[in-house]
Scaffold this active site. Structure first.
Site, PDB file in Angstrom:
ATOM      1  N   THR A 258       0.874  -1.183   0.000  1.00 17.80           N
ATOM      2  CA  THR A 258       0.000   0.000   0.000  1.00 17.80           C
ATOM      3  C   THR A 258       0.905   1.225   0.000  1.00 17.80           C
ATOM      4  O   THR A 258       2.128   1.093   0.104  1.00 17.80           O
ATOM      5  CB  THR A 258      -0.883   0.040   1.272  1.00 17.80           C
ATOM      6  OG1 THR A 258      -0.053   0.384   2.385  1.00 17.80           O
ATOM      7  CG2 THR A 258      -1.586  -1.274   1.534  1.00 17.80           C
ATOM      8  N   ASP A 259       0.319   2.406  -0.086  1.00 18.21           N
ATOM      9  CA  ASP A 259       1.145   3.611  -0.070  1.00 18.21           C
ATOM     10  C   ASP A 259       1.899   3.751   1.252  1.00 18.21           C
ATOM     11  O   ASP A 259       3.034   4.194   1.291  1.00 18.21           O
ATOM     12  CB  ASP A 259       0.277   4.861  -0.310  1.00 18.21           C
ATOM     13  CG  ASP A 259      -0.216   4.918  -1.754  1.00 18.21           C
ATOM     14  OD1 ASP A 259       0.399   4.212  -2.602  1.00 18.21           O
ATOM     15  OD2 ASP A 259      -1.203   5.608  -2.021  1.00 18.21           O
ATOM     16  N   CYS A 260       1.226   3.361   2.350  1.00 16.80           N
ATOM     17  CA  CYS A 260       1.889   3.503   3.659  1.00 16.80           C
ATOM     18  C   CYS A 260       2.691   2.267   4.055  1.00 16.80           C
ATOM     19  O   CYS A 260       3.566   2.326   4.914  1.00 16.80           O
ATOM     20  CB  CYS A 260       0.869   3.885   4.735  1.00 16.80           C
ATOM     21  SG  CYS A 260      -0.661   2.950   4.636  1.00 16.80           S
ATOM     22  N   TYR A 261       2.382   1.137   3.453  1.00 19.40           N
ATOM     23  CA  TYR A 261       3.124  -0.110   3.711  1.00 19.40           C
ATOM     24  C   TYR A 261       3.549  -0.685   2.358  1.00 19.40           C
ATOM     25  O   TYR A 261       2.938  -1.621   1.840  1.00 19.40           O
ATOM     26  CB  TYR A 261       2.243  -1.116   4.468  1.00 19.40           C
ATOM     27  CG  TYR A 261       1.940  -0.708   5.890  1.00 19.40           C
ATOM     28  CD1 TYR A 261       2.794  -1.080   6.925  1.00 19.40           C
ATOM     29  CD2 TYR A 261       0.823   0.062   6.198  1.00 19.40           C
ATOM     30  CE1 TYR A 261       2.547  -0.689   8.224  1.00 19.40           C
ATOM     31  CE2 TYR A 261       0.561   0.451   7.497  1.00 19.40           C
ATOM     32  CZ  TYR A 261       1.422   0.073   8.519  1.00 19.40           C
ATOM     33  OH  TYR A 261       1.178   0.453   9.802  1.00 19.40           O
TER      34      TYR A 261
END
Ligand code: SF4
Ligand code: SF4
Lengths: 402, 135
Positions: free
Chosen positions: A138-141
């Site tokens: 994901t964008d954050c992970y």
């Protein structure tokens, strides 16, 4: 003379508590009588050590750099799949989880030499365990792959959390068919060739407190060599089963959900176990202290093996097809003698739980209490007794129309 | 002094003959029959522990060979990993020759290694896998 947990704890702190195991208390009460013994004795300790499949542990492994969200992906510990349906780096590993490439029962009976229970034992023993994970990113992970060694000492949390342990009594298993069968109750030989059982009997926690008068939510216990707590009633909790006159259930009744810090535990009391043709599991050691708050509570702890009845069930047909057709009833004293008589035949018996290690657990807990290392807790809520009318429901299937 | 476990195969024609009793009568050997059975093809199978002086042992083996008995030594050994055994007792009704015995006072399970015929059945049935095969 009624005591309170508070008063017992005062004595524990001073190193003055009078403690016996559930085995020793039988003789103590015989000698002194109930009244005198109830005044003198503060705590009776119990113990059990057997395979308990509804066991598992959760971990927080810490965040990698860059970060990865294990949740929704796939994670394996030493090739055994862990449950990832949680937040980014929390994992749950169940005792019966089996590696994807394990042949299982393709060649029957499967051996199941390694599974979730074995991973838990290795972690507790301080061994490095291989974590392999894939994620969708994901964008954050952003990370999609992780391969690393992990060790229990580096994990943020490692918590044993078993949703059903310490069954209050259990079936005695036999095989009425003419071929060997491989079950969670061990290998059962044809035509009543053997009978297996799995309870510490007179030393078993819930058999010494049959109506859950002292054991409740937040009861502090011996768990896997460390300290744990009763978290809730265990699954399949069934207080309304048939009981003998002494209140002891004649079959599986109460159960405990338990929780504790895995980091304090020991591989002597958490043993990876393999049931031939059935699957991997974890053998768990549990000891529960019973505060002697009244004569009635003391009386329950003096239960002996000849007063505990086990119901004999055929695992070749009646059990798998969920038919309530017991083969008979036997006492634990008969089971422990090595032979029982069923349908006119002498049947040799074998235990799946270890009585010597249950004794070791009850003695360890006794020492902890006597030396002031372990104080008792007051339950914050009690387990549902027979008066609640709670029963263990079967699954009644409802066809899904397409 | 030797103390060995051997497997004897008796061809059909020898099954009824008192070979083992001669072996014992004519040689200064102690013996212990660990298992004796007749297979489906009516051949005899016996697992024997033989104890005695090397010289007597060799003579005894020579006698058996001459009589037509086929001899194998039990090269594998099954041992119990004492660290892993939990003394549950699951093995008691599994072992075909009664190697495991319950001590009714301590409730520990005795492993009487001498009786073991190394059939291996207990290895996969011991839940914590405490029984191990050694060559
Ligand atoms: S089954 Fe295994 S662990 Fe249990 S007593 Fe036998 S050898 Fe020991
Ligand atoms: S190998 Fe195991 S089952 Fe076979 S004889 Fe020896 S102890 Fe018994």
């Amino acid at each position: 003379m009624a005591k309170t947990i508070e008063e017992i704890n005062q004595k524990i702190k001073k190193g003055e508590a009078v403690v016996f195991t559930a085995e020793e208390i039988i003789g103590v009460v015989k000698e002194k009588g109930l009244k005198e013994a109830a005044a003198e004795v503060d705590v009776v300790t119990t113990g059990t050590f057997g395979p308990m499949c509804s066991s598992g542990a959760y971990f927080n492994i810490g965040h990698s750099k860059p970060r990865i969200k294990l949740g929704g992906g796939r994670s394996y510990l030493n090739d055994v799949p862990a449950y990832t349906g949680l937040a980014a780096v929390d994992l749950f590993l169940g005792a019966t989880a089996t590696p994807d490439d394990d042949p299982r029962n393709k060649i029957h009976p499967g051996e199941f030499n390694y599974g979730g229970g074995h991973v838990i034992e290795e972690l507790v023993a301080g061994k490095d365990v291989r974590l392999e994970a894939t994620a969708y990113g994901t964008d954050c992970y952003p990370r999609k792959k992780l391969e690393t060694w992990i060790n229990i000492k580096d994990l943020n949390e490692a918590v044993l959390f078993n949703v059903r342990n310490a069954y209050q009594n259990y079936n005695v298993a036999v095989n009425l068919s003419n071929k060997t069968i491989y079950t969670y109750m061990g290998v059962l030989k044809p035509n009543l060739g053997n009978a297996t059982y799995c309870s510490a009997g007179q030393l078993s926690p819930l058999l010494n407190d049959p109506y859950y008068k002292t054991i409740g939510i937040a009861t502090k216990i011996f768990l896997g060599g460390g300290v744990g707590y009763v978290a809730w009633q265990g699954t399949q909790f069934n207080p309304t089963v048939a009981r003998s006159e002494n209140g002891v259930p004649k079959g599986g009744a109460g159960t405990l959900a338990v929780i504790g810090d895995l980091k304090q535990m020991s591989p002597r009391f958490l043993v990876g176990t393999s049931m031939l043709g059935y699957g991997p599991t974890l053998t768990v050691g549990i000891g529960v202290p019973i505060p002697i708050l009244s004569e009635e509570i003391l009386k329950y702890t003096t239960v002996t093996d000849d007063q505990i009845i086990g119901t004999v069930i055929d695992y070749s047909d009646a059990y798998p097809n969920r038919r309530n057709e017991p083969v008979g009833e036997v006492t634990y004293a008969q089971l422990k003698s090595g032979k029982i008589t069923l349908q006119g035949k002498k049947v040799p018996t074998a235990s799946l739980s270890s009585y010597p290690r249950a004794v070791e657990i009850a003695n360890t807990l006794k020492d902890w209490i006597k030396t002031g290392k372990f104080e008792l807790t007051q339950p914050v809520a009690y387990l549902p007794g027979p008066e609640t009318g709670l029963t263990f429901k079967p699954l009644n299937e409802r066809p899904i129309e397409r | 002094m030797v103390d060995k476990k051997i497997v004897l195969h008796f061809p059909k024609r020898l099954v009824d003959r008192p070979i083992v009793s001669h072996l014992i009568k004519d040689h200064d050997l102690e013996f212990n029959i660990l298992k004796a059975s007749v297979t489906q093809d009516e051949e005899g199978l016996m697992v024997l522990e033989l104890k005695g002086k090397q010289e007597e042992y060799d003579k005894g083996i020579a006698y058996l060979k001459e009589a037509g008995v086929i001899i194998e030594s039990l090269s594998q050994n099954v041992i119990r990993n004492e660290e892993r055994c939990t003394h549950c007792g699951a093995c008691i009704t599994i072992c075909p020759v009664g190697v495991f015995e319950l001590d009714t006072t301590t409730r520990q399970i005795k492993f009487q290694e001498k009786k073991c015929i190394a059939c291996g059945i207990c290895i996969k049935t011991c839940p914590p896998r405490a029984m191990e095969l050694h060559f």
